[in-house]
Each structure stands twice: as C-alpha cells, then as structure tokens.
Write an enzyme that holds these catalytic residues in place. Sequence first.
Site, mmCIF file in Angstrom:
data_model
loop_
_atom_site.group_PDB
_atom_site.id
_atom_site.type_symbol
_atom_site.label_atom_id
_atom_site.label_comp_id
_atom_site.label_asym_id
_atom_site.label_seq_id
_atom_site.Cartn_x
_atom_site.Cartn_y
_atom_site.Cartn_z
ATOM 1 N N ASN A 11 -0.806 7.557 40.577
ATOM 2 C CA ASN A 11 0.248 7.279 39.599
ATOM 3 C C ASN A 11 0.975 8.595 39.355
ATOM 4 O OD1 ASN A 11 1.843 6.682 37.438
ATOM 5 N ND2 ASN A 11 0.164 6.194 36.018
ATOM 6 N N LYS A 13 3.532 9.148 37.704
ATOM 7 C CA LYS A 13 4.144 9.217 36.366
ATOM 8 C C LYS A 13 5.580 9.755 36.493
ATOM 9 C CE LYS A 13 -0.441 9.410 34.415
ATOM 10 N NZ LYS A 13 -1.336 9.822 33.331
ATOM 11 N N HIS A 95 0.026 0.402 31.344
ATOM 12 C CA HIS A 95 -0.585 1.737 31.267
ATOM 13 C C HIS A 95 -0.570 2.190 29.804
ATOM 14 C CE1 HIS A 95 -1.237 6.023 31.745
ATOM 15 N NE2 HIS A 95 -1.718 5.752 32.942
ATOM 16 N N GLU A 97 0.163 4.886 28.502
ATOM 17 C CA GLU A 97 1.356 5.659 28.121
ATOM 18 C C GLU A 97 2.531 4.733 27.823
ATOM 19 O OE1 GLU A 97 1.248 8.284 31.485
ATOM 20 O OE2 GLU A 97 -0.545 9.233 30.653
ATOM 21 N N GLU A 165 -8.998 2.694 32.138
ATOM 22 C CA GLU A 165 -8.563 4.058 31.861
ATOM 23 C C GLU A 165 -8.790 4.382 30.386
ATOM 24 O OE1 GLU A 165 -5.508 5.278 35.138
ATOM 25 O OE2 GLU A 165 -4.478 4.780 33.299
ATOM 26 N N GLY A 171 -5.669 12.892 31.520
ATOM 27 C CA GLY A 171 -5.042 14.211 31.474
ATOM 28 C C GLY A 171 -5.783 15.224 30.623
ATOM 29 N N SER A 211 -8.692 11.592 34.497
ATOM 30 C CA SER A 211 -9.226 12.888 34.943
ATOM 31 C C SER A 211 -10.097 12.794 36.188
ATOM 32 C CB SER A 211 -9.989 13.580 33.801
ATOM 33 O OG SER A 211 -9.090 13.900 32.747
HETATM 34 P P1 13P Z 1 -5.049 11.746 35.007
HETATM 35 O O1 13P Z 1 -5.685 11.554 36.359
HETATM 36 O O2 13P Z 1 -3.983 12.811 35.009
HETATM 37 O O3 13P Z 1 -6.058 11.889 33.921
HETATM 38 O O4 13P Z 1 -4.240 10.384 34.700
HETATM 39 C C1 13P Z 1 -4.883 9.168 34.847
HETATM 40 C C2 13P Z 1 -3.887 8.095 34.717
HETATM 41 O O5 13P Z 1 -3.298 7.903 33.655
HETATM 42 C C3 13P Z 1 -3.594 7.278 35.894
HETATM 43 O O6 13P Z 1 -2.826 6.167 35.593
#
Ligand code: 13P
Length: 249
Positions: A11, A13, A95, A97, A165, A171, A211
């Site tokens: 992803n 982002k 997601h 976010e 997740e 992150g 992560s």
């Molecule tokens: P990270 O791998 O940066 O923690 O992000 C995970 C994520 O949100 C994947 O959709």
Amino acid sequence: MSQRTPLIAGNWKMNGLVTDSIALARAIADGAVAECDLLVCPPAILIPPVVDALTNRTIAVGAQDCHFAESGAHTGDISAAMLRDAGCSHVILGHSERRADHGESDKLVCSKTVAAHAAQLVAIVCVGETLEERDSGKTLERIDMQLDGSLPDGVTGENTVIAYEPVWAIGTGRTPTPADVAEVHGHIRERVATRFDTGIAEAVRILYGGSMKPSNAAALLKIDGVDGGLIGGASLNAEDFLAIAASCP
Ligand code: 13P
C-alpha cells in the site's frame, strides 16, 4: 497446510511521482518470487503508468479506495469500474486512514465492497482496533463490528481479502505478539465461517498489516492463519518489499 497462496501487497499510500513509481514497480517485478502473489497499490493517479510499466509481468495492481456509485456527480471520486478499466484487479477498502481522515463508516465500506465486486475487483477489506480498544480488552468486539458491518453478502475467497491492521501498529514500528495475531486471525476466520460458510472461511485470505518489515516478516508470515501482508512503509523500497515476499513460508 493451507491451500491459500500468500499475498504480499504494498500500500503505497500518498507517496511517489511518476518516474520513481515506475522505477519501483519495475524493480519489484524484476525480483519477484514465485512463492507468493504480489500486488502493488499506488495512488490513483499513478495507476496508469504503473500498469503500463508492469505489462507482461505477474504483479497485480490495485487501488487504495473507490466510490460506491457506478458513475455520476461525485466530484473528485473514482468508481470501481474506472479502476478495473485502468488495469486494476484489487482495491483496498476501509483502511483505518480512510476511516479516520474521511470518516468512513462500516456501512460505507460495505457499499464500496459491493461496488468493487460488481466491477470484478477483489476487495481488500481492512479491520483493526485502536490502542485504547486493545488496552480495554475490546479488540475482538471491535473486529466483529467492523466485519459484520463492512462485509456484504456474496463474499467469497476469490472476491475478498481481509486485512487485519491494528491501528496502533501502523507506521509505529510496533507489532502485536504472534499469539495476539494468531488469536485475531483465527477469530476473523471463525466469524466468516459463521456468517458465510466454512468453505469460504477456508478460502479467504487474511493478511496482517502494521509495521511489517524484512526483520519481522518471517515471524509474522508463519503464524497460523496469516496468509500474507499488507505493507505500507516497507513497500516503498523494492529490496525491503521483495525481502518480505521472500519470507513467505
Ligand atoms: P506500515 O507498514 O507503514 O505500518 O503500514 C501498514 C498499512 O497501513 C498498510 O495498509
């Protein structure tokens, strides 16, 4: 041993411009391994050049969101059919976010999942608890609510992937213990079996995200019920992403 082929999904982002995204996609394609399915999900505007760069390669391209409607007066939005037309096979939905930044509810995620299925896209539906929910023992309750509300009727192992997740692991460099991951993945599969059927629950891939990186991927990917990863930060570096893919059991 599970019949499910692991899926390693990146992803990206809101990262990348055309030139570096093409380079990243090509570097991933050049190092791809056969043991798992690989998917990259660039920002919407970068989908066409990435699809183009991956012509005749075995890596799938997905999007990070879609609208629930087929078309119409929805300024700034993109439909599932448009994504399909642009060469996507998958779309990430719900997601954390998007849930946080855009106030997306389970009901909205459900309607987007219906739209994705109608456009022949595989929906990657994300669920996960906040730190507060985990600390107060509400993880499974939260996951149940999200699954019940976000998954529409008609889910199959082919048209849907579920991504667990934990919000607090995204992150942050922190990950749940293997026992915690195993518990949640097992719980998700049971919930799918109860709502749909055991065949669907056995077929559906459940990814871990939060992560995941080369140093912890092998340990996470060998956990019973973990069928791959949804990777954020580490998917922006081809070497790291490929090292994660190479860790698939
Ligand atoms: P990270 O791998 O940066 O923690 O992000 C995970 C994520 O949100 C994947 O959709």
